[in-house]
Design a protein around this motif. Sequence first.
Motif, PDB file in Angstrom:
ATOM      1  N   TRP A  98      -3.699  17.576   8.932  1.00 26.93           N
ATOM      2  CA  TRP A  98      -2.858  16.405   8.731  1.00 26.93           C
ATOM      3  C   TRP A  98      -3.735  15.240   8.334  1.00 26.93           C
ATOM      4  CZ3 TRP A  98       1.961  17.813   8.562  1.00 26.93           C
ATOM      5  CH2 TRP A  98       2.399  18.851   9.371  1.00 26.93           C
ATOM      6  N   LYS A  99      -3.297  14.515   7.339  1.00 24.50           N
ATOM      7  CA  LYS A  99      -4.038  13.333   6.922  1.00 24.50           C
ATOM      8  C   LYS A  99      -3.475  12.131   7.672  1.00 24.50           C
ATOM      9  CE  LYS A  99      -5.501  10.641   3.013  1.00 24.50           C
ATOM     10  NZ  LYS A  99      -5.473  10.446   1.578  1.00 24.50           N
ATOM     11  N   SER A 100      -4.295  11.480   8.438  1.00 24.80           N
ATOM     12  CA  SER A 100      -3.851  10.312   9.198  1.00 24.80           C
ATOM     13  C   SER A 100      -4.010   9.055   8.355  1.00 24.80           C
ATOM     14  CB  SER A 100      -4.657  10.195  10.491  1.00 24.80           C
ATOM     15  OG  SER A 100      -6.028  10.103  10.201  1.00 24.80           O
ATOM     16  N   ASP A 101      -3.403   7.966   8.838  1.00 28.50           N
ATOM     17  CA  ASP A 101      -3.547   6.705   8.121  1.00 28.50           C
ATOM     18  C   ASP A 101      -4.853   6.023   8.528  1.00 28.50           C
ATOM     19  OD1 ASP A 101      -3.112   5.599  10.618  1.00 28.50           O
ATOM     20  OD2 ASP A 101      -1.142   4.783  10.136  1.00 28.50           O
ATOM     21  N   ILE A 102      -5.054   4.784   8.104  1.00 33.79           N
ATOM     22  CA  ILE A 102      -6.321   4.098   8.397  1.00 33.79           C
ATOM     23  C   ILE A 102      -6.512   3.836   9.880  1.00 33.79           C
ATOM     24  CG2 ILE A 102      -6.498   3.063   6.108  1.00 33.79           C
ATOM     25  CD1 ILE A 102      -5.468   0.443   7.329  1.00 33.79           C
ATOM     26  N   HIS A 103      -5.411   3.925  10.654  1.00 30.85           N
ATOM     27  CA  HIS A 103      -5.501   3.739  12.108  1.00 30.85           C
ATOM     28  C   HIS A 103      -5.607   5.071  12.838  1.00 30.85           C
ATOM     29  CE1 HIS A 103      -4.544  -0.427  11.355  1.00 30.85           C
ATOM     30  NE2 HIS A 103      -3.468  -0.044  10.679  1.00 30.85           N
ATOM     31  N   ARG A 104      -5.849   6.156  12.074  1.00 33.81           N
ATOM     32  CA  ARG A 104      -5.995   7.513  12.601  1.00 33.81           C
ATOM     33  C   ARG A 104      -4.723   8.016  13.284  1.00 33.81           C
ATOM     34  NH1 ARG A 104     -10.770   9.762  12.486  1.00 33.81           N
ATOM     35  NH2 ARG A 104     -10.469  10.938  14.386  1.00 33.81           N
ATOM     36  N   VAL A 105      -3.559   7.623  12.732  1.00 35.51           N
ATOM     37  CA  VAL A 105      -2.266   8.033  13.255  1.00 35.51           C
ATOM     38  C   VAL A 105      -1.531   8.809  12.167  1.00 35.51           C
ATOM     39  CG1 VAL A 105      -0.035   7.205  14.105  1.00 35.51           C
ATOM     40  CG2 VAL A 105      -2.134   6.025  14.778  1.00 35.51           C
ATOM     41  N   PHE A 106      -0.946   9.947  12.537  1.00 36.32           N
ATOM     42  CA  PHE A 106      -0.160  10.717  11.579  1.00 36.32           C
ATOM     43  C   PHE A 106       1.282  10.249  11.628  1.00 36.32           C
ATOM     44  CE2 PHE A 106       2.917  14.047  10.787  1.00 36.32           C
ATOM     45  CZ  PHE A 106       2.594  14.354   9.479  1.00 36.32           C
ATOM     46  N   SER A 107       1.910  10.140  10.465  1.00 35.36           N
ATOM     47  CA  SER A 107       3.342   9.856  10.394  1.00 35.36           C
ATOM     48  C   SER A 107       3.924  10.653   9.239  1.00 35.36           C
ATOM     49  CB  SER A 107       3.604   8.361  10.178  1.00 35.36           C
ATOM     50  OG  SER A 107       3.208   7.974   8.876  1.00 35.36           O
ATOM     51  N   THR A 108       5.222  10.944   9.325  1.00 39.89           N
ATOM     52  CA  THR A 108       5.865  11.660   8.225  1.00 39.89           C
ATOM     53  C   THR A 108       5.877  10.797   6.972  1.00 39.89           C
ATOM     54  OG1 THR A 108       8.030  10.940   9.048  1.00 39.89           O
ATOM     55  CG2 THR A 108       7.281  13.146   9.680  1.00 39.89           C
ATOM     56  N   ASN A 109       5.988   9.484   7.134  1.00 39.17           N
ATOM     57  CA  ASN A 109       5.951   8.596   5.976  1.00 39.17           C
ATOM     58  C   ASN A 109       4.602   8.703   5.269  1.00 39.17           C
ATOM     59  OD1 ASN A 109       6.973   6.485   4.247  1.00 39.17           O
ATOM     60  ND2 ASN A 109       5.539   5.131   5.285  1.00 39.17           N
ATOM     61  N   ASN A 110       3.512   8.727   6.019  1.00 39.92           N
ATOM     62  CA  ASN A 110       2.186   8.861   5.426  1.00 39.92           C
ATOM     63  C   ASN A 110       2.043  10.213   4.729  1.00 39.92           C
ATOM     64  OD1 ASN A 110      -0.550   8.026   4.933  1.00 39.92           O
ATOM     65  ND2 ASN A 110      -1.170   9.455   6.534  1.00 39.92           N
ATOM     66  N   ALA A 111       2.575  11.272   5.331  1.00 37.83           N
ATOM     67  CA  ALA A 111       2.520  12.595   4.693  1.00 37.83           C
ATOM     68  C   ALA A 111       3.292  12.582   3.387  1.00 37.83           C
ATOM     69  CB  ALA A 111       3.084  13.662   5.629  1.00 37.83           C
ATOM     70  N   TYR A 112       4.472  11.961   3.391  1.00 37.89           N
ATOM     71  CA  TYR A 112       5.270  11.870   2.168  1.00 37.89           C
ATOM     72  C   TYR A 112       4.514  11.100   1.094  1.00 37.89           C
ATOM     73  CZ  TYR A 112       8.834  10.344  -1.089  1.00 37.89           C
ATOM     74  OH  TYR A 112       9.523  10.076  -2.234  1.00 37.89           O
ATOM     75  N   GLU A 113       3.945   9.972   1.452  1.00 41.11           N
ATOM     76  CA  GLU A 113       3.209   9.163   0.479  1.00 41.11           C
ATOM     77  C   GLU A 113       2.004   9.913  -0.069  1.00 41.11           C
ATOM     78  OE1 GLU A 113       3.889   6.215  -0.975  1.00 41.11           O
ATOM     79  OE2 GLU A 113       5.825   6.375   0.008  1.00 41.11           O
ATOM     80  N   THR A 114       1.379  10.738   0.757  1.00 42.82           N
ATOM     81  CA  THR A 114       0.221  11.513   0.321  1.00 42.82           C
ATOM     82  C   THR A 114       0.631  12.613  -0.648  1.00 42.82           C
ATOM     83  OG1 THR A 114      -0.909  11.090   2.406  1.00 42.82           O
ATOM     84  CG2 THR A 114      -1.689  12.965   1.133  1.00 42.82           C
ATOM     85  N   LEU A 115       1.774  13.251  -0.409  1.00 44.98           N
ATOM     86  CA  LEU A 115       2.180  14.416  -1.190  1.00 44.98           C
ATOM     87  C   LEU A 115       3.016  14.090  -2.414  1.00 44.98           C
ATOM     88  CD1 LEU A 115       3.125  16.786   1.743  1.00 44.98           C
ATOM     89  CD2 LEU A 115       1.058  16.843   0.345  1.00 44.98           C
ATOM     90  N   ARG A 116       3.687  12.956  -2.416  1.00 47.14           N
ATOM     91  CA  ARG A 116       4.616  12.673  -3.520  1.00 47.14           C
ATOM     92  C   ARG A 116       3.868  12.408  -4.821  1.00 47.14           C
ATOM     93  NH1 ARG A 116       5.921   7.411  -5.224  1.00 47.14           N
ATOM     94  NH2 ARG A 116       4.740   5.801  -4.151  1.00 47.14           N
ATOM     95  N   THR A 117       4.555  12.669  -5.917  1.00 46.53           N
ATOM     96  CA  THR A 117       3.994  12.402  -7.230  1.00 46.53           C
ATOM     97  C   THR A 117       4.168  10.932  -7.542  1.00 46.53           C
ATOM     98  OG1 THR A 117       4.609  14.611  -7.947  1.00 46.53           O
ATOM     99  CG2 THR A 117       4.115  13.011  -9.666  1.00 46.53           C
ATOM    100  N   LYS A 118       3.088  10.285  -7.865  1.00 44.54           N
ATOM    101  CA  LYS A 118       3.135   8.863  -8.156  1.00 44.54           C
ATOM    102  C   LYS A 118       3.010   8.659  -9.660  1.00 44.54           C
ATOM    103  CE  LYS A 118       1.087   7.793  -3.739  1.00 44.54           C
ATOM    104  NZ  LYS A 118       0.300   8.809  -3.147  1.00 44.54           N
ATOM    105  N   GLU A 119       3.947   7.936 -10.203  1.00 49.95           N
ATOM    106  CA  GLU A 119       3.942   7.623 -11.626  1.00 49.95           C
ATOM    107  C   GLU A 119       3.507   6.170 -11.797  1.00 49.95           C
ATOM    108  OE1 GLU A 119       4.562   9.855 -13.975  1.00 49.95           O
ATOM    109  OE2 GLU A 119       5.108  11.419 -12.572  1.00 49.95           O
ATOM    110  N   ASP A 120       3.009   5.851 -12.982  1.00 48.92           N
ATOM    111  CA  ASP A 120       2.690   4.465 -13.274  1.00 48.92           C
ATOM    112  C   ASP A 120       3.971   3.651 -13.299  1.00 48.92           C
ATOM    113  OD1 ASP A 120      -0.002   5.006 -13.501  1.00 48.92           O
ATOM    114  OD2 ASP A 120       0.105   5.354 -15.654  1.00 48.92           O
ATOM    115  N   SER A 121       3.913   2.448 -12.774  1.00 42.00           N
ATOM    116  CA  SER A 121       5.072   1.570 -12.761  1.00 42.00           C
ATOM    117  C   SER A 121       5.257   0.932 -14.134  1.00 42.00           C
ATOM    118  CB  SER A 121       4.902   0.451 -11.732  1.00 42.00           C
ATOM    119  OG  SER A 121       4.738   0.981 -10.454  1.00 42.00           O
TER     120      SER A 121
END
Length: 80
Positions: free
Chosen positions: A43-66
């Motif tokens: 699991w990839k934690s955030d900068i505070h070393r805490v795992f969240s489903t939101n952080n997992a989603y942000e890590t895995l989602r495809t990011k397009e240029d705005s």
Amino acid sequence: MLNDFINLQGWHFPSNILLLLLALGINIQNIQSNPSSHDTMIWKSDIHRVFSTNNAYETLRTKEDSAWWWKYVWRQAIHP
């Protein structure tokens, strides 16, 4: 766990799962398996070393240029 689908000969998925994977464009036979190794959850934690489903989603989602104009559309949606 994933190791439920590995035996000494390699991958052993039920046919309905194999068909689903193939429909998704995944040929599981092209992925090497090692029946003697153990599964590990990572699991990839955030900068505070805490795992969240939101952080997992942000890590895995495809990011397009705005688009340059997105702020104007968003601002109009919030404050018509």
